[in-house]
Design a protein around this motif. Structure first.
Motif, PDB file in Angstrom:
ATOM      1  N   ASP A  27     -15.884 -11.281 -20.637  1.00  0.00           N
ATOM      2  CA  ASP A  27     -14.585 -11.582 -21.261  1.00  0.00           C
ATOM      3  C   ASP A  27     -14.596 -11.328 -22.762  1.00  0.00           C
ATOM      4  N   SER A  28     -15.692 -11.635 -23.428  1.00  0.00           N
ATOM      5  CA  SER A  28     -15.721 -11.628 -24.901  1.00  0.00           C
ATOM      6  C   SER A  28     -16.928 -10.853 -25.428  1.00  0.00           C
ATOM      7  N   PRO A  29     -17.006  -9.537 -25.146  1.00  0.00           N
ATOM      8  CA  PRO A  29     -18.210  -8.789 -25.531  1.00  0.00           C
ATOM      9  C   PRO A  29     -18.463  -8.758 -27.039  1.00  0.00           C
ATOM     10  N   ASP A  30     -17.404  -8.924 -27.842  1.00  0.00           N
ATOM     11  CA  ASP A  30     -17.591  -8.868 -29.294  1.00  0.00           C
ATOM     12  C   ASP A  30     -17.943 -10.226 -29.903  1.00  0.00           C
ATOM     13  N   SER A  31     -18.051 -11.247 -29.054  1.00  0.00           N
ATOM     14  CA  SER A  31     -18.329 -12.586 -29.577  1.00  0.00           C
ATOM     15  C   SER A  31     -19.804 -12.943 -29.552  1.00  0.00           C
ATOM     16  N   PHE A  32     -20.604 -12.137 -28.843  1.00  0.00           N
ATOM     17  CA  PHE A  32     -22.000 -12.512 -28.637  1.00  0.00           C
ATOM     18  C   PHE A  32     -22.944 -11.366 -28.988  1.00  0.00           C
ATOM     19  N   GLN A  91     -23.698 -19.519 -27.516  1.00  0.00           N
ATOM     20  CA  GLN A  91     -23.026 -19.301 -26.219  1.00  0.00           C
ATOM     21  C   GLN A  91     -21.671 -20.005 -26.079  1.00  0.00           C
ATOM     22  N   MET A  92     -21.018 -20.312 -27.200  1.00  0.00           N
ATOM     23  CA  MET A  92     -19.729 -21.022 -27.120  1.00  0.00           C
ATOM     24  C   MET A  92     -18.675 -20.148 -26.456  1.00  0.00           C
ATOM     25  N   TRP A  93     -18.090 -20.651 -25.389  1.00  0.00           N
ATOM     26  CA  TRP A  93     -17.043 -19.912 -24.675  1.00  0.00           C
ATOM     27  C   TRP A  93     -16.171 -20.868 -23.887  1.00  0.00           C
ATOM     28  N   VAL A  94     -14.862 -20.641 -23.928  1.00  0.00           N
ATOM     29  CA  VAL A  94     -13.914 -21.427 -23.140  1.00  0.00           C
ATOM     30  C   VAL A  94     -13.118 -20.454 -22.274  1.00  0.00           C
ATOM     31  N   LEU A  95     -12.934 -20.796 -21.025  1.00  0.00           N
ATOM     32  CA  LEU A  95     -12.156 -19.979 -20.092  1.00  0.00           C
ATOM     33  C   LEU A  95     -10.795 -19.643 -20.729  1.00  0.00           C
ATOM     34  N   ALA A  98      -7.954 -21.990 -20.370  1.00  0.00           N
ATOM     35  CA  ALA A  98      -8.195 -23.383 -20.786  1.00  0.00           C
ATOM     36  C   ALA A  98      -8.250 -23.513 -22.314  1.00  0.00           C
ATOM     37  N   ARG A  99      -7.964 -22.442 -23.019  1.00  0.00           N
ATOM     38  CA  ARG A  99      -8.092 -22.482 -24.492  1.00  0.00           C
ATOM     39  C   ARG A  99      -6.950 -23.251 -25.146  1.00  0.00           C
ATOM     40  N   GLY A 100      -7.200 -23.686 -26.379  1.00  0.00           N
ATOM     41  CA  GLY A 100      -6.175 -24.363 -27.168  1.00  0.00           C
ATOM     42  C   GLY A 100      -5.964 -25.815 -26.763  1.00  0.00           C
ATOM     43  N   LYS A 101      -6.901 -26.368 -26.020  1.00  0.00           N
ATOM     44  CA  LYS A 101      -6.745 -27.751 -25.539  1.00  0.00           C
ATOM     45  C   LYS A 101      -7.875 -28.654 -26.021  1.00  0.00           C
ATOM     46  N   GLY A 102      -8.636 -28.186 -26.995  1.00  0.00           N
ATOM     47  CA  GLY A 102      -9.674 -29.048 -27.575  1.00  0.00           C
ATOM     48  C   GLY A 102     -11.016 -28.986 -26.874  1.00  0.00           C
ATOM     49  N   ILE A 103     -11.195 -28.043 -25.943  1.00  0.00           N
ATOM     50  CA  ILE A 103     -12.463 -28.011 -25.205  1.00  0.00           C
ATOM     51  C   ILE A 103     -13.620 -27.585 -26.114  1.00  0.00           C
ATOM     52  N   ALA A 104     -13.437 -26.539 -26.913  1.00  0.00           N
ATOM     53  CA  ALA A 104     -14.515 -26.110 -27.819  1.00  0.00           C
ATOM     54  C   ALA A 104     -14.841 -27.221 -28.807  1.00  0.00           C
ATOM     55  N   THR A 105     -13.815 -27.906 -29.281  1.00  0.00           N
ATOM     56  CA  THR A 105     -14.038 -29.022 -30.215  1.00  0.00           C
ATOM     57  C   THR A 105     -14.895 -30.099 -29.544  1.00  0.00           C
ATOM     58  N   ALA A 106     -14.596 -30.390 -28.285  1.00  0.00           N
ATOM     59  CA  ALA A 106     -15.377 -31.412 -27.557  1.00  0.00           C
ATOM     60  C   ALA A 106     -16.821 -30.943 -27.356  1.00  0.00           C
ATOM     61  N   THR A 130     -14.389 -10.970 -37.351  1.00  0.00           N
ATOM     62  CA  THR A 130     -13.018 -10.680 -36.897  1.00  0.00           C
ATOM     63  C   THR A 130     -12.525 -11.666 -35.836  1.00  0.00           C
ATOM     64  N   ASN A 131     -13.362 -12.614 -35.445  1.00  0.00           N
ATOM     65  CA  ASN A 131     -13.022 -13.559 -34.373  1.00  0.00           C
ATOM     66  C   ASN A 131     -12.301 -14.768 -34.973  1.00  0.00           C
ATOM     67  N   GLU A 132     -10.994 -14.583 -35.226  1.00  0.00           N
ATOM     68  CA  GLU A 132     -10.241 -15.596 -35.963  1.00  0.00           C
ATOM     69  C   GLU A 132     -10.225 -16.974 -35.279  1.00  0.00           C
ATOM     70  N   PRO A 133      -9.989 -17.033 -33.947  1.00  0.00           N
ATOM     71  CA  PRO A 133     -10.013 -18.364 -33.320  1.00  0.00           C
ATOM     72  C   PRO A 133     -11.337 -19.091 -33.551  1.00  0.00           C
ATOM     73  N   ALA A 134     -12.462 -18.369 -33.413  1.00  0.00           N
ATOM     74  CA  ALA A 134     -13.764 -19.027 -33.563  1.00  0.00           C
ATOM     75  C   ALA A 134     -14.035 -19.380 -35.031  1.00  0.00           C
ATOM     76  N   VAL A 135     -13.696 -18.484 -35.953  1.00  0.00           N
ATOM     77  CA  VAL A 135     -13.905 -18.786 -37.377  1.00  0.00           C
ATOM     78  C   VAL A 135     -13.097 -20.034 -37.750  1.00  0.00           C
ATOM     79  N   ASN A 136     -11.825 -20.086 -37.280  1.00  0.00           N
ATOM     80  CA  ASN A 136     -10.992 -21.274 -37.560  1.00  0.00           C
ATOM     81  C   ASN A 136     -11.586 -22.533 -36.945  1.00  0.00           C
ATOM     82  N   LEU A 137     -12.061 -22.392 -35.711  1.00  0.00           N
ATOM     83  CA  LEU A 137     -12.675 -23.540 -35.022  1.00  0.00           C
ATOM     84  C   LEU A 137     -13.819 -24.107 -35.864  1.00  0.00           C
ATOM     85  N   TYR A 138     -14.723 -23.224 -36.279  1.00  0.00           N
ATOM     86  CA  TYR A 138     -15.915 -23.709 -36.989  1.00  0.00           C
ATOM     87  C   TYR A 138     -15.554 -24.238 -38.379  1.00  0.00           C
ATOM     88  N   ARG A 139     -14.623 -23.574 -39.060  1.00  0.00           N
ATOM     89  CA  ARG A 139     -14.187 -24.079 -40.380  1.00  0.00           C
ATOM     90  C   ARG A 139     -13.551 -25.458 -40.228  1.00  0.00           C
TER      91      ARG A 139
END
Ligand code: COA
Length: 171
Positions: A27-32, A91-95, A98-106, A130-139
């Motif tokens: 699903d996310s080849p550029d994330s890993f 290895q952080m990944w959310v289906l 299921a995104r945008g519901k706080g799962i990565a935060t948990a 370039t992975n804006e959702p993940a950069v925002n998550l970690y920030r």
């Protein structure tokens, strides 16, 4: 989506771990840094070894988020023997659905609690710039850029940003 819970994986969970990890790489080849092609060749022993401390690893904490018996998120904390004060997040990944519901935060909160319990002072990870959702998550979780950019993998045009977060401090 209904509620989810965070569970730690053990070596006996290797088949469901294999399934979710390969799904994430596809699903996310550029994330890993790793690739689907590389890991689909892993043997049962390789997958089991990922889920229990390997040589060089002090301790690891592979976790999933589960909703109604289905895995909807994955992440792993690893403390390497060479630096027991640092916990790495991998290895952080959310289906996608299921995104945008706080799962990565948990998942991050769970790894943070584990790392603090283990006496770590710092958490580290790398994220594709370039992975804006993940950069925002970690920030939003308190991670800050901590080192120079590095290529995602050999001969990749994509770059990753190392980030760190000090433990024992509020976000
Ligand atoms: C990055 C990822 C893990 C986020 O998972 P998630 O469960 O959707 O994240 P959360 O719901 O916990 O969101 C937490 C914060 O992340 C950021 N974020 C998440 N999705 C975002 C998006 N699509 N756009 C911008 N920011 C986003 C926001 O700051 C968000 O906080 P907010 O909801 O208060 O705005 C998920 O998009 C994913 O699996 N992406 C593909 C794999 C990947 O890139 N993994 C990271 C490898 S380093």
């Amino acid at each position: 989506m209904s509620r989810f819970e965070i569970k730690e994986l053990t070596a006996s969970d290797w088949e469901s771990y294999k399934q979710v990890r390969l799904a994430s790489l596809k699903d996310s080849p550029d994330s890993f840094g790793s690739t689907y092609e590389r890991e689909k060749a892993f043997s049962e022993a390789d997958w089991k070894a990922r889920l229990r401390p390997l040589s060089g690893v002090n301790i690891s904490f592979p976790i999933v988020a589960e909703s109604q018996g289905n895995i909807v998120g994955l992440a792993s904390g690893v403390i390497w023997e060479e630096d027991p004060a640092v916990a790495h997040v991998y290895q952080m990944w959310v289906l996608p659905e299921a995104r945008g519901k706080g799962i990565a935060t948990a998942l991050l909160k769970s790894i943070t609690a584990w790392a603090e319990f283990r006496g770590c002072e710092l958490m580290k990870l790398v994220v594709t710039t370039t992975n804006e959702p993940a950069v925002n998550l970690y920030r939003s979780f308190g991670f800050y850029p901590s080192d120079r950019l590095e290529p995602l993998r050999e001969s990749s045009a994509l770059e990753t940003q190392p980030m760190a977060k000090e433990l024992g401090k509020a976000v």
